[in-house]
Design a protein around this motif. Structure first.
Motif, PDB file in Angstrom:
ATOM      1  N   ASP A  62     -46.626 -25.906 -26.938  1.00  0.00           N
ATOM      2  CA  ASP A  62     -47.191 -26.125 -28.260  1.00  0.00           C
ATOM      3  C   ASP A  62     -46.459 -27.254 -28.983  1.00  0.00           C
ATOM      4  O   ASP A  62     -45.484 -27.815 -28.490  1.00  0.00           O
ATOM      5  CB  ASP A  62     -47.175 -24.830 -29.082  1.00  0.00           C
ATOM      6  N   GLN A  63     -46.934 -27.573 -30.175  1.00  0.00           N
ATOM      7  CA  GLN A  63     -46.355 -28.684 -30.928  1.00  0.00           C
ATOM      8  C   GLN A  63     -44.915 -28.408 -31.336  1.00  0.00           C
ATOM      9  O   GLN A  63     -44.094 -29.330 -31.418  1.00  0.00           O
ATOM     10  CB  GLN A  63     -47.213 -28.952 -32.161  1.00  0.00           C
ATOM     11  N   THR A  64     -44.603 -27.143 -31.584  1.00  0.00           N
ATOM     12  CA  THR A  64     -43.226 -26.800 -31.941  1.00  0.00           C
ATOM     13  C   THR A  64     -42.282 -27.156 -30.808  1.00  0.00           C
ATOM     14  O   THR A  64     -41.236 -27.791 -31.012  1.00  0.00           O
ATOM     15  CB  THR A  64     -43.116 -25.298 -32.266  1.00  0.00           C
ATOM     16  N   ALA A  65     -42.629 -26.744 -29.587  1.00  0.00           N
ATOM     17  CA  ALA A  65     -41.780 -27.032 -28.426  1.00  0.00           C
ATOM     18  C   ALA A  65     -41.652 -28.537 -28.214  1.00  0.00           C
ATOM     19  O   ALA A  65     -40.610 -29.022 -27.751  1.00  0.00           O
ATOM     20  CB  ALA A  65     -42.362 -26.365 -27.182  1.00  0.00           C
ATOM     21  N   ALA A  66     -42.697 -29.294 -28.569  1.00  0.00           N
ATOM     22  CA  ALA A  66     -42.664 -30.742 -28.369  1.00  0.00           C
ATOM     23  C   ALA A  66     -41.624 -31.417 -29.261  1.00  0.00           C
ATOM     24  O   ALA A  66     -41.204 -32.542 -29.000  1.00  0.00           O
ATOM     25  CB  ALA A  66     -44.044 -31.338 -28.644  1.00  0.00           C
ATOM     26  N   ARG A  67     -41.225 -30.732 -30.327  1.00  0.00           N
ATOM     27  CA  ARG A  67     -40.208 -31.286 -31.224  1.00  0.00           C
ATOM     28  C   ARG A  67     -38.794 -31.027 -30.718  1.00  0.00           C
ATOM     29  O   ARG A  67     -37.827 -31.446 -31.353  1.00  0.00           O
ATOM     30  CB  ARG A  67     -40.363 -30.688 -32.624  1.00  0.00           C
ATOM     31  N   ILE A  68     -38.656 -30.296 -29.616  1.00  0.00           N
ATOM     32  CA  ILE A  68     -37.341 -29.938 -29.086  1.00  0.00           C
ATOM     33  C   ILE A  68     -37.104 -30.691 -27.795  1.00  0.00           C
ATOM     34  O   ILE A  68     -37.870 -30.560 -26.828  1.00  0.00           O
ATOM     35  CB  ILE A  68     -37.240 -28.417 -28.847  1.00  0.00           C
ATOM     36  N   ASN A  69     -36.058 -31.472 -27.767  1.00  0.00           N
ATOM     37  CA  ASN A  69     -35.704 -32.259 -26.588  1.00  0.00           C
ATOM     38  C   ASN A  69     -34.416 -31.714 -25.996  1.00  0.00           C
ATOM     39  O   ASN A  69     -33.431 -31.490 -26.710  1.00  0.00           O
ATOM     40  CB  ASN A  69     -35.523 -33.732 -26.982  1.00  0.00           C
ATOM     41  N   PHE A  70     -34.400 -31.494 -24.683  1.00  0.00           N
ATOM     42  CA  PHE A  70     -33.229 -30.923 -24.019  1.00  0.00           C
ATOM     43  C   PHE A  70     -32.410 -32.016 -23.345  1.00  0.00           C
ATOM     44  O   PHE A  70     -32.958 -32.892 -22.657  1.00  0.00           O
ATOM     45  CB  PHE A  70     -33.641 -29.873 -22.983  1.00  0.00           C
ATOM     46  N   VAL A  71     -31.111 -31.959 -23.567  1.00  0.00           N
ATOM     47  CA  VAL A  71     -30.174 -32.878 -22.919  1.00  0.00           C
ATOM     48  C   VAL A  71     -29.026 -32.041 -22.340  1.00  0.00           C
ATOM     49  O   VAL A  71     -28.830 -30.889 -22.730  1.00  0.00           O
ATOM     50  CB  VAL A  71     -29.619 -33.937 -23.909  1.00  0.00           C
ATOM     51  N   THR A  72     -28.279 -32.637 -21.417  1.00  0.00           N
ATOM     52  CA  THR A  72     -27.201 -31.882 -20.768  1.00  0.00           C
ATOM     53  C   THR A  72     -25.930 -32.720 -20.645  1.00  0.00           C
ATOM     54  O   THR A  72     -25.965 -33.950 -20.642  1.00  0.00           O
ATOM     55  CB  THR A  72     -27.611 -31.429 -19.351  1.00  0.00           C
ATOM     56  N   LEU A  73     -24.824 -32.003 -20.527  1.00  0.00           N
ATOM     57  CA  LEU A  73     -23.535 -32.570 -20.150  1.00  0.00           C
ATOM     58  C   LEU A  73     -22.887 -31.623 -19.147  1.00  0.00           C
ATOM     59  O   LEU A  73     -23.143 -30.413 -19.176  1.00  0.00           O
ATOM     60  CB  LEU A  73     -22.618 -32.730 -21.370  1.00  0.00           C
ATOM     61  N   PRO A  74     -22.034 -32.124 -18.267  1.00  0.00           N
ATOM     62  CA  PRO A  74     -21.349 -31.247 -17.309  1.00  0.00           C
ATOM     63  C   PRO A  74     -20.296 -30.391 -18.009  1.00  0.00           C
ATOM     64  O   PRO A  74     -19.700 -30.814 -19.003  1.00  0.00           O
ATOM     65  CB  PRO A  74     -20.708 -32.224 -16.320  1.00  0.00           C
ATOM     66  N   ASP A  75     -20.077 -29.180 -17.477  1.00  0.00           N
ATOM     67  CA  ASP A  75     -19.068 -28.291 -18.063  1.00  0.00           C
ATOM     68  C   ASP A  75     -17.684 -28.477 -17.441  1.00  0.00           C
ATOM     69  O   ASP A  75     -16.725 -27.796 -17.823  1.00  0.00           O
ATOM     70  CB  ASP A  75     -19.497 -26.826 -17.963  1.00  0.00           C
ATOM     71  N   GLY A  76     -17.574 -29.374 -16.467  1.00  0.00           N
ATOM     72  CA  GLY A  76     -16.286 -29.662 -15.869  1.00  0.00           C
ATOM     73  C   GLY A  76     -15.944 -28.838 -14.636  1.00  0.00           C
ATOM     74  O   GLY A  76     -14.949 -29.102 -13.958  1.00  0.00           O
ATOM     75  N   LEU A  77     -16.780 -27.861 -14.324  1.00  0.00           N
ATOM     76  CA  LEU A  77     -16.549 -27.036 -13.140  1.00  0.00           C
ATOM     77  C   LEU A  77     -17.401 -27.537 -11.984  1.00  0.00           C
ATOM     78  O   LEU A  77     -18.471 -28.114 -12.184  1.00  0.00           O
ATOM     79  CB  LEU A  77     -16.883 -25.570 -13.431  1.00  0.00           C
ATOM     80  N   ASP A  78     -16.922 -27.315 -10.763  1.00  0.00           N
ATOM     81  CA  ASP A  78     -17.689 -27.707  -9.585  1.00  0.00           C
ATOM     82  C   ASP A  78     -18.915 -26.814  -9.432  1.00  0.00           C
ATOM     83  O   ASP A  78     -18.914 -25.664  -9.885  1.00  0.00           O
ATOM     84  CB  ASP A  78     -16.817 -27.598  -8.332  1.00  0.00           C
ATOM     85  N   PRO A  79     -19.958 -27.305  -8.783  1.00  0.00           N
ATOM     86  CA  PRO A  79     -21.181 -26.505  -8.625  1.00  0.00           C
ATOM     87  C   PRO A  79     -20.940 -25.146  -7.969  1.00  0.00           C
ATOM     88  O   PRO A  79     -21.607 -24.172  -8.307  1.00  0.00           O
ATOM     89  CB  PRO A  79     -22.069 -27.391  -7.735  1.00  0.00           C
TER      90      PRO A  79
END
Length: 449
Positions: A62-79
């Motif tokens: 919906d339009q509400t979700a379209a206003r939310i953009n997801f970004v990431t950064l690593p937490d420093g731990l190995d996978p």
């Protein structure tokens, strides 16, 4: 013609479900007000959330979700690292993410031709370092606390409790067992049940430092109402109630079993016992057996959430479970809102507590650690919408105690009536013109000034 300025929030939850969920709900609430949201997850947290959403086919478009953009950064731990060591996880994040955040903010601000830059950073507990980054970059900041306002006020009083000789600064534990009050009208608290008393000493030291950092936030937002815990708001002018968050959108790290909603449809009103202990609580195998056999003794329909990561728990051979349904994870808000739910056996995490309150469901309280004991005190002693369990001499809640308390709760019309009144009061707060709604509008306007 000049473009109308809107608030752009960078929200940064600590990557556990009890923090991510209220941040997701906050994001949807402010997005409905026309705000833009950039939601920062760790890479591992985002991966789990994407997998769960994909499996549940619950992604919103919906339009509400379209206003939310997801970004990431690593937490420093190995996978391959296990992320169930909370201290290792916490300190890895505090070391790895702060140097990377300024560049991420600059990249986000360059989107859309540099229009609508981030105007406010909203962090959860343990992520206060992001307020320091924001301050250096001239960006406003706020805390969105995932627990009760009382727990936040209590944690903010750590230095005071040390100065008054109530807490030993060497270990974070009470110098003696006693009842304490942070202000005259506030309900008493058991000093041995302070939120950090069940946590390792390094976490106490972290909290002392974290509360100082969080003072950089102009507001401390709380998913609560003023009427639910009025005493807490007398302790700090930063505390601002903007809840409850009733948006049905939630985050999950496990696939939700939505079939349980159809299963509930086949039961009479107020007949099903719902049992869930949140995303972190771990139950002793002996206690698990007693709970299973207690549900059998009741001879009532039940919906029981047993998380997929609850390893080592074995259902007793004599457990029939024929009247119940067991799921790995449930769409809890929809479950609690279902007319067939009679009561909620809960760990009393604040998110679950608020969801039960605004659904008008009576509680049976089963706290495990940290703030859950204080939340139980509110449910049972202040709001009087639930009961607690008594443990035996071995620290076990027996099957007989479970049967007894469920039957007592379901027979108590006073608790049922108070639960419905509390529901009405909390929902009035988020209606247009309600106190929480007005507070939220004020906060949004402040963020874009």
């Amino acid at each position: 013609m000049a473009k109308t300025q809107t608030s752009h929030f960078l929200v940064i939850p600590f990557p556990v479900l009890g923090h991510v969920n209220p941040f997701m709900q906050f994001s949807h609430v402010v997005a409905k007000h026309g705000c833009k949201v950039t939601f920062l997850n760790t890479e591992s947290s985002q991966k789990r959330a994407n997998q769960a959403a994909s499996a549940s086919a619950s992604a919103s478009s919906d339009q509400t979700a379209a206003r939310i953009n997801f970004v990431t950064l690593p937490d420093g731990l190995d996978p391959e690292d296990e992320r169930n060591d909370p201290l290792k996880f916490l300190f890895s994040i505090k070391t790895s993410m702060p140097p990377l955040l300024p560049k991420l903010i600059e990249e986000v601000n360059e989107l859309d031709g540099g229009e609508n830059k981030i105007s406010c950073i909203v962090v959860s507990m343990n992520m206060g370092w992001a307020l320091e980054v924001g301050q250096k970059m001239g960006i406003k900041g706020a805390l969105l606390f995932p627990g009760s306002a009382t727990t936040l006020a209590c944690t903010d009083s750590m230095h005071r409790l040390i100065d008054e000789g109530i807490i030993d600064p060497q270990n974070g534990l009470p110098t003696k067992k006693q009842e304490i009050k942070l202000c005259p009208d506030m309900p008493s608290m058991d000093s041995s049940r302070l939120p950090w008393c069940t946590l390792p000493k390094p976490f106490f030291d972290h909290l002392l430092q974290e509360m100082q950092t969080l003072r950089l936030g102009s507001w401390w937002l709380c998913n609560t109402t003023h009427q639910l815990e009025p005493w807490a708001f007398s302790l700090s002018p930063k505390l601002l109630p903007i809840g409850p968050f009733i948006d049905q959108t939630t985050a999950s790290f496990w696939q939700e079993d939505t079939d349980c909603l159809q299963w509930l449809d086949h039961h009479p009103p107020k007949s099903v016992i719902y049992i869930s202990f949140g995303s972190l609580a771990v139950m002793d195998p002996t206690q698990f057996t007693e709970l299973a056999l207690g549900l059998d003794l009741l001879q009532k329909p039940f919906l029981w959430v047993v998380r997929p990561n609850n390893k080592g728990l074995v259902y007793p051979q004599e457990f029939k479970g024929c009247k119940g349904k067991i799921v790995g994870w449930a769409p809890q808000k929809k479950v609690l809102a279902h007319p067939t739910i009679a009561c909620f056996i809960s760990h009393c995490g604040w998110n679950s507590t608020m969801e039960g309150v605004y659904s008008g469901v009576p509680f049976l309280c089963w706290p495990f650690f940290t703030d859950q004991f204080q939340d139980k005190a509110y449910v049972c002693d202040v709001w009087k919408v639930g009961m607690g369990f008594e443990k035996d001499e071995n620290g076990i809640i027996t099957r007989g105690e479970i049967k007894k308390k469920v039957e007592e709760l379901l027979a108590d019309e006073g608790i049922r009536e108070r639960s419905l009144k509390l529901k009405e009061m909390t929902l009035n707060n988020v209606d247009e013109g309600g106190q929480s709604s007005n507070n939220l509008n004020m906060f949004i306007n402040w963020a874009k000034e």
